[in-house]
Design an enzyme around this catalytic site. Structure first.
Site, mmCIF file in Angstrom:
data_model
loop_
_atom_site.group_PDB
_atom_site.id
_atom_site.type_symbol
_atom_site.label_atom_id
_atom_site.label_comp_id
_atom_site.label_asym_id
_atom_site.label_seq_id
_atom_site.Cartn_x
_atom_site.Cartn_y
_atom_site.Cartn_z
ATOM 1 N N TYR A 162 0.296 -4.360 2.164
ATOM 2 C CA TYR A 162 1.566 -4.866 1.654
ATOM 3 C C TYR A 162 2.541 -5.068 2.805
ATOM 4 O O TYR A 162 2.443 -4.421 3.852
ATOM 5 C CB TYR A 162 2.152 -3.882 0.637
ATOM 6 C CG TYR A 162 1.367 -3.825 -0.647
ATOM 7 C CD1 TYR A 162 1.738 -4.585 -1.752
ATOM 8 C CD2 TYR A 162 0.245 -3.004 -0.756
ATOM 9 C CE1 TYR A 162 1.000 -4.535 -2.930
ATOM 10 C CE2 TYR A 162 -0.490 -2.942 -1.928
ATOM 11 C CZ TYR A 162 -0.114 -3.709 -3.008
ATOM 12 O OH TYR A 162 -0.846 -3.664 -4.176
ATOM 13 N N TYR A 197 -8.703 -3.196 -1.581
ATOM 14 C CA TYR A 197 -8.378 -2.427 -0.381
ATOM 15 C C TYR A 197 -8.550 -0.940 -0.658
ATOM 16 O O TYR A 197 -8.693 -0.501 -1.805
ATOM 17 C CB TYR A 197 -6.952 -2.715 0.087
ATOM 18 C CG TYR A 197 -5.874 -2.455 -0.943
ATOM 19 C CD1 TYR A 197 -5.315 -1.191 -1.111
ATOM 20 C CD2 TYR A 197 -5.399 -3.488 -1.750
ATOM 21 C CE1 TYR A 197 -4.333 -0.951 -2.043
ATOM 22 C CE2 TYR A 197 -4.408 -3.266 -2.691
ATOM 23 C CZ TYR A 197 -3.871 -1.992 -2.828
ATOM 24 O OH TYR A 197 -2.897 -1.758 -3.763
ATOM 25 N N HIS A 221 -5.949 -7.333 -6.951
ATOM 26 C CA HIS A 221 -5.019 -7.474 -8.066
ATOM 27 C C HIS A 221 -3.698 -8.074 -7.617
ATOM 28 O O HIS A 221 -3.358 -8.086 -6.430
ATOM 29 C CB HIS A 221 -4.750 -6.111 -8.711
ATOM 30 C CG HIS A 221 -4.164 -5.109 -7.751
ATOM 31 N ND1 HIS A 221 -4.951 -4.312 -6.953
ATOM 32 C CD2 HIS A 221 -2.874 -4.796 -7.460
ATOM 33 C CE1 HIS A 221 -4.160 -3.541 -6.211
ATOM 34 N NE2 HIS A 221 -2.906 -3.824 -6.488
ATOM 35 N N HIS A 223 0.489 -7.673 -8.815
ATOM 36 C CA HIS A 223 1.440 -6.872 -9.586
ATOM 37 C C HIS A 223 2.470 -7.792 -10.254
ATOM 38 O O HIS A 223 2.905 -8.786 -9.665
ATOM 39 C CB HIS A 223 2.218 -5.925 -8.671
ATOM 40 C CG HIS A 223 1.418 -4.806 -8.106
ATOM 41 N ND1 HIS A 223 1.283 -3.591 -8.741
ATOM 42 C CD2 HIS A 223 0.730 -4.702 -6.944
ATOM 43 C CE1 HIS A 223 0.552 -2.785 -7.990
ATOM 44 N NE2 HIS A 223 0.200 -3.433 -6.892
#
Length: 286
Positions: A162, A197, A221, A223
């Site tokens: 991220y 991950y 995925h 979010h």
């Protein structure tokens, strides 16, 4: 004069001794919560019978978790997620009809300060990865569109990190965005195809669970957090159905309703979504 009364503290009475010191109030639930927590804690200590050195290691671990938490990383949230506590709290507090989109945990990498972008905007600021076009619709249980709903989305990059994990390597707000649905409840934007991950294991939580042999996989995925007046807020994931680790999700967030097919489209990918919201109960927060 009588002498001071000795405390009757023992293995059998320890939790009662703590509870007896708390005030009994029907208007304040905190004493009852503390008493219940201490009862379970003391029961665990009696069961495991740690040495003083063992208990110091527990305290050192909790201290390290606090030191690892800052404005960019929430190690306490990671601990809650990996222990399944976050998922259990969601299950208890967000019961919805089967046709509604279920909640999942928000995770430790959420940011509320993302910029609002126009529909069709690209949240991949560095352009690294295979392109993914996301087309979605937000509707109620009757299938009617929910206009002007706020869509906050965030995801890891093609290497599984991220943006707030790599502030020196990724642009600020990379792979994050906030959109508003149109009058038909629709939204669309461009991003990159996410990849799975491993949960960060460079901190005390990841190190502990990896040492215990716990799987730290997160399947690929996206979010989403979806807000609309008079509706319950939806915080959820959308998973890539081709990911081999769906059954091993470290934070227990994979649900069949949230698994989707990412369709190949030329050199990129296409994802179609529908989110179904339920009206908030009167007097309940959203």
């Amino acid at each position: 004069m009588p002498g001071p009364t000795a405390l009757n503290f023992s293995e059998a009475t320890s939790h009662d001794m703590f509870a007896q010191r708390l005030p009994q109030s029907k208007d304040d639930s905190l004493p009852q919560v503390l008493a219940a927590a201490v009862t379970h804690l003391h029961a665990l200590i009696r069961e495991l019978r740690p040495t003083q050195a063992d208990w110091r290691k527990v305290i050192e671990f909790l201290t390290d978790v606090g030191h690892a938490s800052d404005e960019r990383r929430q190690e306490w949230v990671l601990l809650s997620d990996l222990l399944g506590a976050s998922a259990l709290v969601e299950e208890i507090n967000s019961r919805r009809p089967k046709t509604a989109t279920p909640n999942t945990v928000r995770g430790p990498f959420f940011r509320a300060d993302v910029p609002q972008l126009p529909l069709g905007g690209n949240i991949s600021l560095d352009g690294i990865g295979e392109t993914l076009d996301v087309f979605g619709r937000v509707q109620d249980l009757d299938g009617d569109p929910i206009a002007n709903a706020e869509i906050i989305t965030w995801q890891a990059n093609a290497q599984g990190f991220y943006e707030n994990q790599q502030p020196d390597l990724q642009p600020e707000f990379n792979l994050r965005g906030c959109f508003r649905t149109d009058t038909d409840g629709r939204f669309h934007y461009r991003t990159i195809k996410p990849c799975g991950y491993g949960v960060p294991d460079d901190g005390p939580v990841g190190k502990l669970l990896r040492q215990a042999g716990y799987p730290l996989c997160r399947p690929a995925h996206l979010h989403f957090m979806i807000k609309a007046p008079e509706f319950e807020t939806v915080t959820t994931h959308i998973y890539d159905g081709s990911d081999p680790h769906l059954a091993e999700d470290a934070i227990f967030a994979v649900k069949p309703e949230l698994v989707r097919t990412f369709e190949q489209q030329g050199k990129g990918w296409l994802l179609k979504l529908t989110f179904i919201m339920v009206r908030a109960r009167r007097g309940a927060g959203t």
